[in-house]
Motif scaffolding. Structure first.
Motif, PDB file in Angstrom:
ATOM      1  N   LYS A  83      -6.990  -3.557   7.274  1.00 34.80           N
ATOM      2  CA  LYS A  83      -7.011  -4.506   6.163  1.00 34.80           C
ATOM      3  C   LYS A  83      -5.748  -4.381   5.311  1.00 34.80           C
ATOM      4  CE  LYS A  83      -9.780  -6.290   2.354  1.00 34.80           C
ATOM      5  NZ  LYS A  83      -8.584  -6.500   1.520  1.00 34.80           N
ATOM      6  N   GLN A  84      -5.336  -3.138   5.034  1.00 31.14           N
ATOM      7  CA  GLN A  84      -4.113  -2.958   4.257  1.00 31.14           C
ATOM      8  C   GLN A  84      -2.904  -3.506   5.012  1.00 31.14           C
ATOM      9  OE1 GLN A  84      -3.765   1.133   3.106  1.00 31.14           O
ATOM     10  NE2 GLN A  84      -5.507   1.056   1.699  1.00 31.14           N
ATOM     11  N   LEU A  85      -2.884  -3.281   6.317  1.00 32.76           N
ATOM     12  CA  LEU A  85      -1.797  -3.831   7.124  1.00 32.76           C
ATOM     13  C   LEU A  85      -1.785  -5.350   7.038  1.00 32.76           C
ATOM     14  CD1 LEU A  85       0.441  -3.494   9.290  1.00 32.76           C
ATOM     15  CD2 LEU A  85      -1.378  -3.681  11.008  1.00 32.76           C
ATOM     16  N   SER A  86      -2.955  -5.953   7.180  1.00 34.23           N
ATOM     17  CA  SER A  86      -3.058  -7.407   7.128  1.00 34.23           C
ATOM     18  C   SER A  86      -2.621  -7.951   5.771  1.00 34.23           C
ATOM     19  CB  SER A  86      -4.498  -7.832   7.418  1.00 34.23           C
ATOM     20  OG  SER A  86      -4.656  -9.220   7.240  1.00 34.23           O
ATOM     21  N   ASP A  87      -3.070  -7.288   4.702  1.00 33.35           N
ATOM     22  CA  ASP A  87      -2.742  -7.754   3.354  1.00 33.35           C
ATOM     23  C   ASP A  87      -1.240  -7.707   3.079  1.00 33.35           C
ATOM     24  OD1 ASP A  87      -5.406  -8.171   2.889  1.00 33.35           O
ATOM     25  OD2 ASP A  87      -5.712  -6.327   1.723  1.00 33.35           O
TER      26      ASP A  87
ATOM     27  N   SER B  70       0.822  -1.202   0.000  1.00 32.80           N
ATOM     28  CA  SER B  70       0.000   0.000   0.000  1.00 32.80           C
ATOM     29  C   SER B  70       0.858   1.256   0.000  1.00 32.80           C
ATOM     30  CB  SER B  70      -0.894  -0.009   1.244  1.00 32.80           C
ATOM     31  OG  SER B  70      -1.473   1.247   1.448  1.00 32.80           O
ATOM     32  N   LYS B  71       0.365   2.323  -0.604  1.00 35.64           N
ATOM     33  CA  LYS B  71       1.082   3.596  -0.656  1.00 35.64           C
ATOM     34  C   LYS B  71       0.839   4.456   0.576  1.00 35.64           C
ATOM     35  CE  LYS B  71       2.799   2.747  -4.670  1.00 35.64           C
ATOM     36  NZ  LYS B  71       4.230   2.447  -4.800  1.00 35.64           N
ATOM     37  N   GLN B  72       0.137   3.953   1.542  1.00 34.59           N
ATOM     38  CA  GLN B  72      -0.176   4.695   2.751  1.00 34.59           C
ATOM     39  C   GLN B  72       1.100   5.096   3.488  1.00 34.59           C
ATOM     40  OE1 GLN B  72      -2.606   2.398   5.296  1.00 34.59           O
ATOM     41  NE2 GLN B  72      -3.432   4.119   6.420  1.00 34.59           N
TER      42      GLN B  72
END
Length: 400
Positions: free
Chosen positions: A93-97, A42-44
């Protein structure tokens, strides 16, 4: 009463929706799978609060999406912590992915920690957008054993490295020490630098870990590389000299069955990508190794001061790169006839050279002596020269 029960049920559902528990196990083999795909990240943006170890979302420009989280995880692995945790605030969710890839990126901060890690288990507990990542790690080498490796390495380097020794000399003495003090573990049981120094035996992973630590402690930039060879998965080192990367396979320079006291081999010493790909393969990205070490030594010999030129010539002779010079090379059977005839004319007791046509050598040698101006006896031995299809030839002449 029914209304109260319904409200409690709704509340329980909300709580379960807000709270999640994720548990994943990643077992590393002795060498990780080189073909494993890397997922997109992710780009976060993230920011690390150094006071409490909490990672929070941030809009700071120029930072990677999980760079600070990687650093926290890397620090935990490098501290050899069996259990540690980091708190992250952001999209769960992004962390998990991306969690597996974040951990793998964290391990890339220190090859030594990555290659003594046997397995890890991570758990993500989330409440809303706040997550706690708990890591349980199992290492092949304990923190105390690693400290013993460091002490042994420092004591050994104190004996090997003398004042004024440059990086080229350091790499050679470290290479020579490892291949003469460690034997390949044919039982495939010992994987660490600790076992290499205490038992005197290890598989390629142990050779590479010990090479990594010794080269690093000597002040050199070094990596552990992994890939495949004809026998399966394999690990070796890469080292940077004068801004140029080279491959260094300590294991394959210490072949199984070599007699004690036999000459040290340099067949896999400071090789380019092209040279190593003749019998090694890899798919992970590593620094490009594009410059031949022979060219580097030749440039040092030609352009350096007197001391550097002498050192370059000495290194070329020690590791066999002098055979690449034209004065030591015989190309084809006509040149072989001329070389042998000249040696006989001069009454030489023997001669050594690199012959470029390995396939046709036995016949060419026989023909050269049949055509010699004087009949002499001879004894010849030859072996492949690393990196090409040539031979190193040694001929002893016997006169009537």
């Amino acid at each position: 009463m029914r209304n109260v029960t319904s409200r409690l049920l709704v509340l329980a559902i909300i709580i379960l929706a807000a709270y999640s528990l994720e548990l994943k196990l990643d077992l590393f083999p002795s060498i990780s799978d080189p073909d494993e795909p890397v997922a997109a990240v992710s780009k976060q943006q993230v920011k690390l609060n150094t006071l409490d170890g909490t990672v929070t979302e941030s809009s700071v420009a120029g930072e990677g999406p999980y760079d600070k989280l990687e650093l926290e995880l890397a620090a935990g692995f490098q501290a050899r912590s069996g259990q540690f945790s980091v708190t992250y605030t952001g999209n769960r969710k992004q962390l998990s992915d991306n969690m597996t890839d974040i951990i793998r990126s964290a391990l890339m901060h220190d090859d030594y920690s990555a290659y003594i890690l046997e397995s890890y288990l991570y758990t993500i507990r989330s409440w809303g957008n706040k997550s706690t990542i708990a890591i349980e790690a199992k290492f092949r080498e304990t923190k105390e054993q690693s400290a013993e490796v460091d002490a042994h390495v420092e004591a050994t380097l104190a004996k090997l490295i003398t004042p004024g020794m440059n990086d080229h000399e350091k790499v050679k003495v470290i290479h020579d020490w490892i291949v003469t003090h460690v034997e390949y573990d044919q039982s495939l049981s010992y994987y660490t630098a600790y076992e290499a120094i205490t038992l005197g035996t290890a598989v390629c992973q142990g050779y590479s870990l010990l090479g990594y630590r010794m080269l690093e402690k000597a002040g050199l930039e070094v990596r552990i590389a992994e890939g495949t060879v004809n026998t399966g998965e394999h690990a070796w080192n890469m080292v940077k000299l004068d801004g140029i990367w080279y491959h260094l396979d300590l294991t394959w320079d210490d072949p199984v069955g070599a007699e004690p006291g036999s000459p040290i081999r340099y067949s896999y010493y400071l090789k380019t990508d092209e040279e190593l790909r003749l019998d090694h393969g890899w798919t992970r990205e590593y620094p490009a190794a594009e410059n031949a070490y022979a060219d580097a030594l030749q440039a040092m010999e030609n352009g350096g001061n007197g001391e550097q030129a002498r050192l370059a010539a000495k290194l070329k002779l020690a590791i066999g790169l002098h055979w690449l010079e034209e004065k030591n090379t015989v190309r084809g059977k006509d040149a072989l006839k001329t070389t042998i005839a000249g040696a006989i004319h001069d009454g030489a007791g023997g001669l050594q050279f690199r012959y470029t046509d390995a396939d046709g050598f036995p016949e060419a040698l026989k023909e050269a002596f049949e055509d010699a101006p004087v009949a002499v006896g001879y004894r010849a031995s030859y072996e492949p020269y690393a990196g090409d299809d040539s031979l190193i030839v040694n001929i002893q002449l016997e006169y009537p």
